[in-house]
Design a protein around this motif. Structure first.
Motif, short mmCIF file in Angstrom:
data_model
loop_
_atom_site.label_atom_id
_atom_site.label_comp_id
_atom_site.label_asym_id
_atom_site.label_seq_id
_atom_site.Cartn_x
_atom_site.Cartn_y
_atom_site.Cartn_z
N UNK A 84 19.09 -23.14 -15.97
CA UNK A 84 18.64 -22.17 -14.98
C UNK A 84 18.07 -20.95 -15.71
N UNK A 85 16.96 -20.44 -15.19
CA UNK A 85 16.35 -19.24 -15.75
C UNK A 85 16.01 -18.30 -14.60
N UNK A 86 16.25 -17.01 -14.80
CA UNK A 86 15.93 -16.00 -13.80
C UNK A 86 14.78 -15.15 -14.33
N UNK A 87 13.76 -14.96 -13.50
CA UNK A 87 12.58 -14.18 -13.89
C UNK A 87 12.50 -12.95 -12.99
N UNK A 88 12.09 -11.82 -13.59
CA UNK A 88 11.81 -10.61 -12.81
C UNK A 88 10.65 -9.88 -13.46
N UNK A 89 9.80 -9.24 -12.64
CA UNK A 89 8.68 -8.50 -13.22
C UNK A 89 8.68 -7.05 -12.75
N UNK A 90 7.76 -6.27 -13.32
CA UNK A 90 7.68 -4.83 -13.06
C UNK A 90 7.17 -4.51 -11.67
N UNK A 91 6.63 -5.51 -10.96
CA UNK A 91 6.13 -5.29 -9.61
C UNK A 91 7.13 -5.72 -8.54
N UNK A 92 8.32 -6.14 -8.96
CA UNK A 92 9.34 -6.55 -8.01
C UNK A 92 9.33 -8.03 -7.70
N UNK A 93 8.45 -8.79 -8.36
CA UNK A 93 8.40 -10.23 -8.14
C UNK A 93 9.40 -10.96 -9.02
N UNK A 94 9.49 -12.26 -8.81
CA UNK A 94 10.37 -13.06 -9.64
C UNK A 94 11.05 -14.15 -8.84
N UNK A 95 12.03 -14.77 -9.46
CA UNK A 95 12.74 -15.85 -8.80
C UNK A 95 13.62 -16.59 -9.78
N UNK A 96 14.18 -17.70 -9.32
CA UNK A 96 15.08 -18.53 -10.11
C UNK A 96 14.51 -19.93 -10.19
N UNK A 97 14.50 -20.51 -11.39
CA UNK A 97 14.09 -21.91 -11.53
C UNK A 97 15.25 -22.70 -12.11
N UNK A 98 15.39 -23.93 -11.61
CA UNK A 98 16.47 -24.82 -12.02
C UNK A 98 15.89 -26.15 -12.51
N UNK A 99 16.76 -27.13 -12.71
CA UNK A 99 16.36 -28.44 -13.22
C UNK A 99 15.14 -28.99 -12.47
N UNK A 100 14.06 -29.26 -13.21
CA UNK A 100 12.88 -29.86 -12.63
C UNK A 100 11.90 -28.89 -12.00
N UNK A 101 12.25 -27.60 -11.93
CA UNK A 101 11.36 -26.61 -11.32
C UNK A 101 10.35 -26.07 -12.32
#
Length: 317
Positions: free
Chosen positions: A95-112
Protein backbone atom coordinates in the motif's frame (compact mmCIF):
# COMPACT_ATOMS: atom_id res chain seq x y z
CA UNK A 1 2.90 -11.39 -6.18
CA UNK A 2 -0.89 -11.16 -6.29
CA UNK A 3 -1.63 -7.97 -8.30
CA UNK A 4 -4.92 -8.93 -9.99
CA UNK A 5 -5.44 -12.52 -11.04
CA UNK A 6 -8.12 -15.00 -12.15
CA UNK A 7 -8.59 -18.69 -11.43
CA UNK A 8 -9.07 -19.69 -15.07
CA UNK A 9 -7.46 -17.47 -17.73
CA UNK A 10 -9.30 -19.43 -20.44
CA UNK A 11 -12.45 -17.49 -19.48
CA UNK A 12 -10.79 -14.27 -20.69
CA UNK A 13 -10.63 -12.77 -24.20
CA UNK A 14 -7.60 -14.07 -26.08
CA UNK A 15 -4.86 -12.04 -27.75
CA UNK A 16 -3.30 -13.50 -30.87
CA UNK A 17 -0.76 -12.29 -33.40
CA UNK A 18 -0.94 -13.00 -37.15
CA UNK A 19 1.19 -16.01 -38.07
CA UNK A 20 3.00 -14.07 -40.80
CA UNK A 21 3.76 -11.01 -38.63
CA UNK A 22 7.42 -9.97 -38.43
CA UNK A 23 8.92 -10.91 -35.04
CA UNK A 24 10.95 -8.26 -33.28
CA UNK A 25 14.50 -9.43 -32.57
CA UNK A 26 16.20 -8.81 -29.23
CA UNK A 27 18.59 -5.91 -29.65
CA UNK A 28 20.02 -5.95 -26.11
CA UNK A 29 19.55 -7.39 -22.61
CA UNK A 30 20.65 -5.12 -19.75
CA UNK A 31 20.89 -5.93 -16.03
CA UNK A 32 19.42 -3.25 -13.76
CA UNK A 33 21.70 -1.90 -11.02
CA UNK A 34 20.31 -1.66 -7.49
CA UNK A 35 20.06 1.49 -5.41
CA UNK A 36 18.05 3.33 -2.78
CA UNK A 37 15.31 5.89 -3.41
CA UNK A 38 13.45 8.38 -1.26
CA UNK A 39 14.01 7.73 2.44
CA UNK A 40 15.86 4.50 1.69
CA UNK A 41 13.61 1.95 0.00
CA UNK A 42 15.40 -0.44 -2.39
CA UNK A 43 14.95 -0.10 -6.16
CA UNK A 44 16.33 -1.55 -9.36
CA UNK A 45 16.98 1.03 -12.11
CA UNK A 46 15.29 -0.95 -14.86
CA UNK A 47 16.47 1.11 -17.84
CA UNK A 48 19.92 2.18 -16.65
CA UNK A 49 22.46 1.85 -19.46
CA UNK A 50 19.87 1.85 -22.28
CA UNK A 51 20.26 4.60 -24.87
CA UNK A 52 17.40 7.07 -24.77
CA UNK A 53 16.61 6.58 -28.46
CA UNK A 54 15.43 3.06 -27.53
CA UNK A 55 13.37 4.35 -24.55
CA UNK A 56 11.57 7.37 -26.02
CA UNK A 57 8.87 8.30 -24.88
CA UNK A 58 9.91 6.75 -21.54
CA UNK A 59 12.47 8.43 -19.29
CA UNK A 60 13.12 5.82 -16.60
CA UNK A 61 11.55 2.97 -14.63
CA UNK A 62 12.27 1.74 -11.12
CA UNK A 63 11.30 -1.63 -9.72
CA UNK A 64 10.44 -0.84 -6.09
CA UNK A 65 11.24 -3.89 -3.96
CA UNK A 66 10.31 -6.73 -3.84
CA UNK A 67 11.02 -6.38 -0.13
CA UNK A 68 9.39 -7.92 2.95
CA UNK A 69 9.65 -5.22 5.61
CA UNK A 70 9.84 -5.90 9.32
CA UNK A 71 7.75 -3.73 11.64
CA UNK A 72 9.03 -0.15 11.60
CA UNK A 73 10.99 -0.55 8.36
CA UNK A 74 8.62 0.61 5.53
CA UNK A 75 9.82 3.83 3.90
CA UNK A 76 8.60 6.33 1.33
CA UNK A 77 9.75 9.59 -0.23
CA UNK A 78 10.00 13.09 1.20
CA UNK A 79 8.16 16.01 -0.42
CA UNK A 80 9.59 16.68 -3.86
CA UNK A 81 8.62 18.51 -7.08
CA UNK A 82 7.89 17.32 -10.63
CA UNK A 83 7.34 19.12 -13.93
CA UNK A 84 7.15 18.15 -17.59
CA UNK A 85 6.25 14.44 -17.51
CA UNK A 86 3.96 11.77 -16.04
CA UNK A 87 4.63 9.31 -13.22
CA UNK A 88 2.94 5.91 -13.36
CA UNK A 89 3.00 4.01 -10.06
CA UNK A 90 1.82 0.41 -10.39
CA UNK A 91 1.64 -1.48 -7.11
CA UNK A 92 1.81 -5.27 -7.12
CA UNK A 93 2.05 -5.88 -3.34
CA UNK A 94 1.51 -3.46 -0.49
CA UNK A 95 0.00 0.00 0.00
CA UNK A 96 1.20 3.50 -0.84
CA UNK A 97 -0.35 6.83 0.15
CA UNK A 98 0.10 9.85 -2.12
CA UNK A 99 -0.52 13.52 -1.31
CA UNK A 100 0.27 16.69 -3.26
CA UNK A 101 0.58 20.42 -2.61
CA UNK A 102 -2.83 21.08 -4.21
CA UNK A 103 -4.72 18.80 -1.83
CA UNK A 104 -4.95 15.86 -4.23
CA UNK A 105 -3.88 12.30 -3.64
CA UNK A 106 -5.14 8.91 -2.67
CA UNK A 107 -4.25 5.36 -1.67
CA UNK A 108 -3.18 2.56 -4.00
CA UNK A 109 -3.13 -1.12 -3.08
CA UNK A 110 -2.34 -4.48 -4.71
CA UNK A 111 -2.92 -4.22 -8.46
CA UNK A 112 -3.78 -0.50 -8.46
CA UNK A 113 -2.16 2.16 -10.63
CA UNK A 114 -1.87 5.88 -9.98
CA UNK A 115 -1.18 7.89 -13.12
CA UNK A 116 -0.04 11.38 -12.22
CA UNK A 117 0.45 13.97 -14.94
CA UNK A 118 2.80 16.48 -13.31
CA UNK A 119 2.54 18.83 -16.30
CA UNK A 120 3.16 22.43 -15.19
CA UNK A 121 4.32 21.22 -11.81
CA UNK A 122 3.49 20.38 -8.21
CA UNK A 123 4.98 19.01 -5.00
CA UNK A 124 4.05 15.54 -3.80
CA UNK A 125 4.92 12.87 -1.27
CA UNK A 126 4.55 9.07 -1.31
CA UNK A 127 4.55 7.15 1.97
CA UNK A 128 3.44 3.80 3.38
CA UNK A 129 0.39 4.11 5.66
CA UNK A 130 1.01 4.15 9.39
CA UNK A 131 -0.57 0.69 9.73
CA UNK A 132 2.00 -0.80 7.33
CA UNK A 133 4.85 0.96 9.13
CA UNK A 134 3.66 -0.57 12.39
CA UNK A 135 3.13 -4.09 11.06
CA UNK A 136 5.66 -4.39 8.24
CA UNK A 137 4.81 -6.47 5.20
CA UNK A 138 5.49 -7.09 1.54
CA UNK A 139 6.05 -4.14 -0.80
CA UNK A 140 6.58 -4.41 -4.55
CA UNK A 141 5.79 -2.26 -7.57
CA UNK A 142 7.14 -0.14 -10.37
CA UNK A 143 7.29 3.55 -11.09
CA UNK A 144 7.54 4.59 -14.72
CA UNK A 145 8.26 8.10 -16.00
CA UNK A 146 6.57 8.95 -19.30
CA UNK A 147 7.74 12.04 -21.15
CA UNK A 148 5.30 14.71 -22.33
CA UNK A 149 5.65 16.39 -25.73
CA UNK A 150 6.51 20.09 -25.66
CA UNK A 151 2.91 21.12 -26.31
CA UNK A 152 1.77 19.32 -23.12
CA UNK A 153 4.63 19.96 -20.72
CA UNK A 154 2.78 22.81 -19.02
CA UNK A 155 -0.58 21.04 -18.94
CA UNK A 156 -2.67 21.31 -15.79
CA UNK A 157 -1.73 18.48 -13.39
CA UNK A 158 -4.20 15.58 -13.34
CA UNK A 159 -4.63 12.14 -11.77
CA UNK A 160 -5.98 8.83 -12.87
CA UNK A 161 -6.55 6.33 -10.10
CA UNK A 162 -6.87 3.00 -11.91
CA UNK A 163 -8.16 0.34 -9.54
CA UNK A 164 -6.90 -3.17 -10.17
CA UNK A 165 -10.44 -4.25 -10.97
CA UNK A 166 -10.52 -1.80 -13.88
CA UNK A 167 -7.44 -3.18 -15.62
CA UNK A 168 -8.30 -5.05 -18.84
CA UNK A 169 -7.63 -8.75 -18.29
CA UNK A 170 -6.72 -10.88 -21.30
CA UNK A 171 -4.94 -14.14 -22.03
CA UNK A 172 -2.76 -15.74 -24.68
CA UNK A 173 -4.14 -18.11 -27.31
CA UNK A 174 -3.54 -21.20 -25.14
CA UNK A 175 -4.35 -19.57 -21.81
CA UNK A 176 -0.76 -19.90 -20.62
CA UNK A 177 -0.37 -16.21 -19.81
CA UNK A 178 -2.45 -13.69 -17.88
CA UNK A 179 -2.22 -10.24 -19.47
CA UNK A 180 -3.06 -7.11 -17.48
CA UNK A 181 -3.49 -4.25 -19.93
CA UNK A 182 -3.01 -1.02 -17.98
CA UNK A 183 -2.86 1.43 -20.90
CA UNK A 184 -2.99 1.39 -24.66
CA UNK A 185 -4.49 -0.85 -27.33
CA UNK A 186 -3.68 -4.53 -27.70
CA UNK A 187 -5.30 -6.58 -30.45
CA UNK A 188 -8.37 -4.34 -30.33
CA UNK A 189 -8.63 -4.33 -26.53
CA UNK A 190 -8.23 -1.00 -24.71
CA UNK A 191 -6.60 -0.43 -21.34
CA UNK A 192 -8.09 2.13 -18.91
CA UNK A 193 -5.10 4.52 -18.76
CA UNK A 194 -5.48 7.77 -20.73
CA UNK A 195 -2.19 9.00 -22.18
CA UNK A 196 -0.96 12.14 -23.93
CA UNK A 197 1.56 10.07 -25.89
CA UNK A 198 0.37 6.78 -27.43
CA UNK A 199 1.82 3.90 -25.39
CA UNK A 200 1.06 0.31 -24.41
CA UNK A 201 1.71 -0.89 -20.84
CA UNK A 202 1.22 -4.54 -19.82
CA UNK A 203 1.99 -6.72 -16.80
CA UNK A 204 2.01 -10.37 -17.86
CA UNK A 205 2.26 -13.55 -15.81
CA UNK A 206 3.53 -16.39 -18.00
CA UNK A 207 3.14 -19.96 -16.70
CA UNK A 208 6.21 -22.25 -16.67
CA UNK A 209 6.95 -23.48 -20.18
CA UNK A 210 4.38 -21.16 -21.80
CA UNK A 211 5.07 -18.62 -24.55
CA UNK A 212 3.44 -15.22 -24.99
CA UNK A 213 3.49 -13.47 -28.38
CA UNK A 214 1.75 -10.11 -28.59
CA UNK A 215 0.98 -8.02 -31.68
CA UNK A 216 2.87 -4.74 -31.40
CA UNK A 217 2.48 -1.51 -33.33
CA UNK A 218 5.30 -1.13 -35.82
CA UNK A 219 5.65 2.60 -35.04
CA UNK A 220 6.16 1.88 -31.31
CA UNK A 221 9.39 0.93 -29.64
CA UNK A 222 9.25 -2.23 -27.49
CA UNK A 223 10.76 -3.08 -24.11
CA UNK A 224 10.39 -5.80 -21.51
CA UNK A 225 11.47 -5.96 -17.89
CA UNK A 226 11.53 -9.11 -15.75
CA UNK A 227 9.93 -8.51 -12.34
CA UNK A 228 10.37 -12.13 -11.21
CA UNK A 229 11.30 -15.52 -12.58
CA UNK A 230 13.32 -16.54 -15.59
CA UNK A 231 12.76 -17.31 -19.24
CA UNK A 232 13.72 -16.01 -22.66
CA UNK A 233 12.84 -13.24 -25.11
CA UNK A 234 12.56 -13.04 -28.88
CA UNK A 235 12.37 -15.75 -31.52
CA UNK A 236 16.00 -16.70 -30.84
CA UNK A 237 15.28 -17.38 -27.16
CA UNK A 238 17.66 -14.89 -25.49
CA UNK A 239 17.83 -15.86 -21.79
CA UNK A 240 16.41 -13.31 -19.30
CA UNK A 241 15.83 -13.29 -15.56
CA UNK A 242 14.81 -11.13 -12.62
CA UNK A 243 16.14 -7.58 -12.89
CA UNK A 244 16.90 -7.63 -16.62
CA UNK A 245 15.48 -5.35 -19.31
CA UNK A 246 15.06 -6.32 -22.96
CA UNK A 247 15.30 -3.92 -25.88
CA UNK A 248 13.49 -5.23 -28.95
CA UNK A 249 14.27 -4.21 -32.51
CA UNK A 250 11.78 -3.41 -35.27
CA UNK A 251 8.88 -5.68 -36.17
CA UNK A 252 5.23 -6.44 -35.48
CA UNK A 253 5.26 -8.87 -32.53
CA UNK A 254 7.08 -9.32 -29.22
CA UNK A 255 7.67 -12.73 -27.65
CA UNK A 256 8.62 -13.87 -24.15
CA UNK A 257 8.73 -17.41 -22.78
CA UNK A 258 8.79 -18.74 -19.22
CA UNK A 259 11.36 -21.36 -18.31
CA UNK A 260 10.02 -24.81 -17.49
CA UNK A 261 11.55 -24.59 -14.02
CA UNK A 262 11.25 -21.46 -11.90
CA UNK A 263 12.73 -20.55 -8.53
CA UNK A 264 10.89 -21.94 -5.53
CA UNK A 265 9.46 -18.58 -4.46
CA UNK A 266 8.55 -17.55 -8.04
CA UNK A 267 6.02 -19.87 -9.67
CA UNK A 268 5.85 -17.97 -12.99
CA UNK A 269 7.64 -15.44 -15.18
CA UNK A 270 6.43 -11.94 -14.26
CA UNK A 271 7.23 -9.34 -16.90
CA UNK A 272 6.34 -5.76 -17.80
CA UNK A 273 5.95 -5.18 -21.54
CA UNK A 274 5.84 -1.59 -22.70
CA UNK A 275 6.33 0.57 -25.74
CA UNK A 276 5.25 3.84 -27.23
CA UNK A 277 5.39 6.25 -30.10
CA UNK A 278 8.69 8.16 -29.86
CA UNK A 279 8.31 11.91 -29.29
CA UNK A 280 11.68 12.71 -30.89
CA UNK A 281 12.17 16.09 -29.21
CA UNK A 282 15.20 17.48 -27.35
CA UNK A 283 15.33 16.52 -23.67
CA UNK A 284 16.76 18.51 -20.77
CA UNK A 285 16.46 16.23 -17.73
CA UNK A 286 17.78 16.90 -14.27
CA UNK A 287 16.40 15.40 -11.07
CA UNK A 288 12.61 15.79 -10.90
CA UNK A 289 12.23 17.93 -14.04
CA UNK A 290 12.06 16.81 -17.68
CA UNK A 291 11.95 19.72 -20.12
CA UNK A 292 13.02 20.49 -23.70
CA UNK A 293 15.76 23.05 -23.06
CA UNK A 294 18.22 24.14 -20.40
CA UNK A 295 16.39 27.46 -20.16
CA UNK A 296 13.13 25.64 -19.32
CA UNK A 297 15.02 23.51 -16.81
CA UNK A 298 16.44 26.62 -15.13
CA UNK A 299 12.95 28.12 -15.03
CA UNK A 300 11.58 24.97 -13.38
CA UNK A 301 14.21 25.20 -10.62
CA UNK A 302 13.51 28.91 -10.16
CA UNK A 303 9.77 28.29 -9.95
CA UNK A 304 10.34 25.52 -7.39
CA UNK A 305 12.63 27.62 -5.22
CA UNK A 306 10.21 30.56 -5.42
CA UNK A 307 7.26 28.44 -4.31
CA UNK A 308 5.44 28.63 -7.63
CA UNK A 309 5.18 24.82 -7.86
CA UNK A 310 3.23 24.77 -4.61
CA UNK A 311 4.01 24.68 -0.92
CA UNK A 312 4.02 21.83 1.59
CA UNK A 313 0.69 21.85 3.50
CA UNK A 314 0.96 23.23 7.03
CA UNK A 315 0.00 19.93 8.63
CA UNK A 316 3.09 18.30 7.03
CA UNK A 317 5.62 20.95 8.06
Amino acid sequence: MPAITVENPLTLPRVTAPADAAARPVRAVVTAPSGLEGEGFPVRRAFAGINHRHLDPFIMMDQMGEVDYAAGEPKGTPWHPHRGFETVTYLIDGTFVHRDSEGGGGVINDGDTQWMTAGSGLLHIETPPESLVMSGGLFHGIQLWVNLPARNKMATPRYQDIGGGNVRLLTSGDGGALIRLIAGDLDGHQGPGVTYTPITLVHATVSPGAELTLPWRRDFNALAYVLAGRGSAGAAGRPVELGQAVVFGEGETVTVRAAERQDGNTPSLEVMLLGGQPIREPIAHYGPFVMNSHAELAQAFDDFQSGRLGRIPADHL
